[in-house]
Design a protein around this motif. Structure first.
Motif: not given
Length: 229
Positions: A178-206
């Motif tokens: 609802e927040r993003v649909a209401g105009g908080a597109l920057a929040e969605a963009q930040a979520l993607v950037a945070d996820a990319e950074a977390e993938f980069d620093r995580t050592r996966s057991p896979l």
């Protein structure tokens, strides 16, 4: 979803927003399944269909080989079928149980990262291009929920080797949508950037590569089972 046109349904269930706990009053119930075509059908002039898709009800069925290749590629929708909560399964045969038993064989760190981030990025592009009308807002909220859900599931799967289907906090994902649909597109963009950074620093057991031998054994056993007696 029984057998038809010579299809032998191996595993099927309810996927999507109902399985995640994100379904609203207008949500569709999506079903996904894996079937085996008769083995001799592959030797004829016209090989069997790889997928059968119907709408209203929304059902997607993949032939065993097609399904295995999709799951090996890291396709989030395909992988989901092997990790459903028990109450979401509608067909569970012996081969379906074996598929659930080898679900980790389909996973590899690079493909999980690429697939989940890739799908989430597509959702973000849909969000960025959505028109600001009423229907657009509803669609935007849905795209935003799926974006957040894909990133959440992908991060957990990458970090732990296990896929969470039924979300522990569905309310957070609805509010985010609802927040993003209401105009908080920057929040969605930040979520993607945070996820990319977390993938980069995580050592996966896979592992670096999926266990294709285990998947191949399953598929060859399916083919042997559906040869004429």
């Amino acid at each position: 979803m029984g057998d038809h046109e010579g299809m032998h349904l191996l595993l099927s269930g309810i996927v999507g927003s109902v399985a995640y706990g994100l379904a609203g009053p207008g949500s569709d119930t999506d079903r996904l399944g894996v079937f085996a075509a008769p083995t001799v059908a592959f030797h004829g002039l016209r090989p069997p269909r790889e997928s059968v898709v119907t709408t209203d009800p929304d059902v997607t069925l993949h032939e065993a080989r097609k399904y295995a290749l999709l799951a090996l590629s890291g396709n989030p929708t395909a992988i989901e079928l092997m990790w459903l909560p028990d109450d979401c399964y509608e067909t569970r045969t012996e081969f379906g149980e074996r598929l659930i038993g080898i679900r980790s064989a389909f996973l590899s760190a690079p493909r999980v990262r690429d697939a989940y981030l890739g799908y989430a990025s597509r959702q973000f592009r849909k969000l960025a291009g959505a028109p600001p009308d009423t229907g657009g807002r509803r669609r935007s909220a849905k795209h935003a929920r799926h974006l957040a859900r894909l990133l959440h599931q992908g991060r957990l799967l990458y970090a732990t080797g296990a896929l969470e289907i039924r979300l522990a906090e569905p309310g957070w994902f609805r509010a985010f949508g609802e927040r993003v649909a209401g105009g908080a597109l920057a929040e969605a963009q930040a979520l993607v950037a945070d996820a990319e950074a977390e993938f980069d620093r995580t050592r996966s057991p896979l592992p670096e590569r999926p266990d294709e031998e285990a998947v191949e054994r399953w598929l060859l056993d399916v083919r042997a089972a559906y040869l004429p007696r």
